[in-house]
Design a protein around this motif. Sequence first.
Motif, PDB file in Angstrom:
ATOM      1  N   PHE A 142      10.620  11.983  17.643  1.00  0.00           N
ATOM      2  CA  PHE A 142      11.101  10.647  17.303  1.00  0.00           C
ATOM      3  C   PHE A 142       9.853  10.108  16.819  1.00  0.00           C
ATOM      4  CE2 PHE A 142      13.786  11.896  20.635  1.00  0.00           C
ATOM      5  CZ  PHE A 142      15.161  11.352  20.061  1.00  0.00           C
ATOM      6  N   THR A 143       9.857   9.732  15.544  1.00  0.00           N
ATOM      7  CA  THR A 143       8.572   9.131  14.845  1.00  0.00           C
ATOM      8  C   THR A 143       8.936   7.505  14.765  1.00  0.00           C
ATOM      9  OG1 THR A 143       8.502  10.910  13.567  1.00  0.00           O
ATOM     10  CG2 THR A 143       7.477   8.904  12.684  1.00  0.00           C
ATOM     11  N   PRO A 144       8.010   6.567  15.332  1.00  0.00           N
ATOM     12  CA  PRO A 144       8.406   5.285  15.319  1.00  0.00           C
ATOM     13  C   PRO A 144       7.937   4.530  14.042  1.00  0.00           C
ATOM     14  CG  PRO A 144       6.394   5.796  16.805  1.00  0.00           C
ATOM     15  CD  PRO A 144       6.896   7.191  16.413  1.00  0.00           C
ATOM     16  N   PHE A 145       8.820   3.700  13.633  1.00  0.00           N
ATOM     17  CA  PHE A 145       8.287   3.008  12.420  1.00  0.00           C
ATOM     18  C   PHE A 145       8.248   1.384  12.653  1.00  0.00           C
ATOM     19  CE2 PHE A 145       9.923   6.808  10.433  1.00  0.00           C
ATOM     20  CZ  PHE A 145       9.272   6.973   9.434  1.00  0.00           C
ATOM     21  N   GLY A 146       8.652   0.875  13.794  1.00  0.00           N
ATOM     22  CA  GLY A 146       8.585  -0.471  13.906  1.00  0.00           C
ATOM     23  C   GLY A 146       9.584  -0.875  15.001  1.00  0.00           C
ATOM     24  N   HIS A 147       9.405  -2.146  15.343  1.00  0.00           N
ATOM     25  CA  HIS A 147      10.572  -2.563  16.444  1.00  0.00           C
ATOM     26  C   HIS A 147      11.135  -3.891  15.832  1.00  0.00           C
ATOM     27  CE1 HIS A 147       6.763  -5.390  17.254  1.00  0.00           C
ATOM     28  NE2 HIS A 147       7.583  -6.254  17.278  1.00  0.00           N
ATOM     29  N   LEU A 148      12.297  -4.020  16.327  1.00  0.00           N
ATOM     30  CA  LEU A 148      13.223  -5.319  16.023  1.00  0.00           C
ATOM     31  C   LEU A 148      12.550  -6.496  16.451  1.00  0.00           C
ATOM     32  CD1 LEU A 148      16.595  -3.671  16.754  1.00  0.00           C
ATOM     33  CD2 LEU A 148      15.621  -3.658  14.568  1.00  0.00           C
ATOM     34  N   ALA A 149      12.733  -7.476  15.582  1.00  0.00           N
ATOM     35  CA  ALA A 149      12.182  -8.769  15.865  1.00  0.00           C
ATOM     36  C   ALA A 149      12.715  -9.255  17.075  1.00  0.00           C
ATOM     37  CB  ALA A 149      11.930  -9.757  14.700  1.00  0.00           C
ATOM     38  N   GLU A 150      12.192  -9.852  17.741  1.00  0.00           N
ATOM     39  CA  GLU A 150      12.717 -10.692  19.129  1.00  0.00           C
ATOM     40  C   GLU A 150      13.123 -12.035  18.572  1.00  0.00           C
ATOM     41  OE1 GLU A 150      11.440 -11.863  23.763  1.00  0.00           O
ATOM     42  OE2 GLU A 150      10.707  -9.918  22.675  1.00  0.00           O
ATOM     43  N   GLY A 151      14.483 -12.392  19.169  1.00  0.00           N
ATOM     44  CA  GLY A 151      14.718 -14.002  18.820  1.00  0.00           C
ATOM     45  C   GLY A 151      15.180 -13.898  17.056  1.00  0.00           C
ATOM     46  N   PRO A 184       0.994  -1.081   0.103  1.00  0.00           N
ATOM     47  CA  PRO A 184       0.070   0.056   0.035  1.00  0.00           C
ATOM     48  C   PRO A 184       0.922   1.429  -0.015  1.00  0.00           C
ATOM     49  CG  PRO A 184      -0.529  -1.228   1.950  1.00  0.00           C
ATOM     50  CD  PRO A 184       0.450  -2.132   1.156  1.00  0.00           C
ATOM     51  N   ASP A 185       0.123   2.377  -0.178  1.00  0.00           N
ATOM     52  CA  ASP A 185       1.149   3.687  -0.564  1.00  0.00           C
ATOM     53  C   ASP A 185       1.595   4.235   0.853  1.00  0.00           C
ATOM     54  OD1 ASP A 185       0.502   3.736  -3.355  1.00  0.00           O
ATOM     55  OD2 ASP A 185      -1.036   5.004  -3.123  1.00  0.00           O
ATOM     56  N   HIS A 186       0.796   3.858   1.749  1.00  0.00           N
ATOM     57  CA  HIS A 186       1.158   4.438   3.176  1.00  0.00           C
ATOM     58  C   HIS A 186       2.434   3.759   3.412  1.00  0.00           C
ATOM     59  CE1 HIS A 186      -1.199   1.064   4.597  1.00  0.00           C
ATOM     60  NE2 HIS A 186      -0.134   1.139   5.661  1.00  0.00           N
ATOM     61  N   ALA A 187       2.568   2.429   3.353  1.00  0.00           N
ATOM     62  CA  ALA A 187       3.739   1.855   3.688  1.00  0.00           C
ATOM     63  C   ALA A 187       4.821   2.169   2.617  1.00  0.00           C
ATOM     64  CB  ALA A 187       3.475   0.152   3.524  1.00  0.00           C
ATOM     65  N   ARG A 188       4.819   2.379   1.434  1.00  0.00           N
ATOM     66  CA  ARG A 188       5.912   2.876   0.625  1.00  0.00           C
ATOM     67  C   ARG A 188       6.509   4.286   1.028  1.00  0.00           C
ATOM     68  NH1 ARG A 188       6.327  -0.106  -4.318  1.00  0.00           N
ATOM     69  NH2 ARG A 188       4.549  -1.588  -4.624  1.00  0.00           N
ATOM     70  N   SER A 189       5.315   5.018   1.399  1.00  0.00           N
ATOM     71  CA  SER A 189       5.695   6.486   1.896  1.00  0.00           C
ATOM     72  C   SER A 189       6.640   6.318   2.967  1.00  0.00           C
ATOM     73  CB  SER A 189       4.401   7.229   1.993  1.00  0.00           C
ATOM     74  OG  SER A 189       4.796   8.324   2.448  1.00  0.00           O
ATOM     75  N   ASN A 190       6.006   5.520   3.903  1.00  0.00           N
ATOM     76  CA  ASN A 190       6.840   5.226   5.277  1.00  0.00           C
ATOM     77  C   ASN A 190       8.353   4.785   5.209  1.00  0.00           C
ATOM     78  OD1 ASN A 190       4.832   6.523   6.866  1.00  0.00           O
ATOM     79  ND2 ASN A 190       4.033   4.704   7.469  1.00  0.00           N
ATOM     80  N   PHE A 191       8.249   3.805   4.092  1.00  0.00           N
ATOM     81  CA  PHE A 191       9.633   3.375   3.711  1.00  0.00           C
ATOM     82  C   PHE A 191      10.609   4.226   3.298  1.00  0.00           C
ATOM     83  CE2 PHE A 191      12.635   0.735   1.175  1.00  0.00           C
ATOM     84  CZ  PHE A 191      13.176   0.002   2.059  1.00  0.00           C
ATOM     85  N   GLN A 192       9.982   5.195   2.367  1.00  0.00           N
ATOM     86  CA  GLN A 192      11.068   6.096   1.653  1.00  0.00           C
ATOM     87  C   GLN A 192      11.189   7.125   2.874  1.00  0.00           C
ATOM     88  OE1 GLN A 192      12.230   6.238  -1.328  1.00  0.00           O
ATOM     89  NE2 GLN A 192      11.212   4.238  -1.556  1.00  0.00           N
ATOM     90  N   THR A 193      10.392   7.535   3.841  1.00  0.00           N
ATOM     91  CA  THR A 193      10.872   8.554   5.005  1.00  0.00           C
ATOM     92  C   THR A 193      12.075   7.864   5.746  1.00  0.00           C
ATOM     93  OG1 THR A 193       8.615   9.434   4.928  1.00  0.00           O
ATOM     94  CG2 THR A 193       9.892   9.475   7.080  1.00  0.00           C
ATOM     95  N   LEU A 194      11.811   6.653   5.844  1.00  0.00           N
ATOM     96  CA  LEU A 194      12.709   5.651   6.621  1.00  0.00           C
ATOM     97  C   LEU A 194      14.206   5.692   6.067  1.00  0.00           C
ATOM     98  CD1 LEU A 194      13.055   4.144   9.285  1.00  0.00           C
ATOM     99  CD2 LEU A 194      12.696   2.098   8.017  1.00  0.00           C
ATOM    100  N   LEU A 195      14.287   5.409   4.834  1.00  0.00           N
ATOM    101  CA  LEU A 195      15.436   5.557   3.817  1.00  0.00           C
ATOM    102  C   LEU A 195      15.970   7.017   3.901  1.00  0.00           C
ATOM    103  CD1 LEU A 195      14.431   3.385   0.723  1.00  0.00           C
ATOM    104  CD2 LEU A 195      15.747   3.207   2.556  1.00  0.00           C
TER     105      LEU A 195
END
Length: 85
Positions: A52-61, A4-15
């Motif tokens: 600070f804008t959260p994007f996701g958390h690191l996977a545990e394990g 979805p577009d919102h995920a692509r946009s967030n990914f571009q912001t993260l990059l």
Amino acid sequence: MSIPDHARSNFQTLLRAAADGNLALMECLDAETGAQRYVICAVGRDDGDYVFTPFGHLAEGNPYDAYLPPHPDDPGGFVYPETPS
């Protein structure tokens, strides 16, 4: 399956944040479970304050155990683990 577009946009912001050196890893609590999480955040400024804008958390394990990839032969499906007979 289309991302979805919102995920692509967030990914571009993260990059962009990564390219600019504006990423942080913050220790937080999960709002639903209270579990400790290590959250990837983009860092910005607002009137001299850090934001600070959260994007996701690191996977545990093992992250390979946490996610199922898209199926290579089915664009709308995922690879599911085999169930024992």
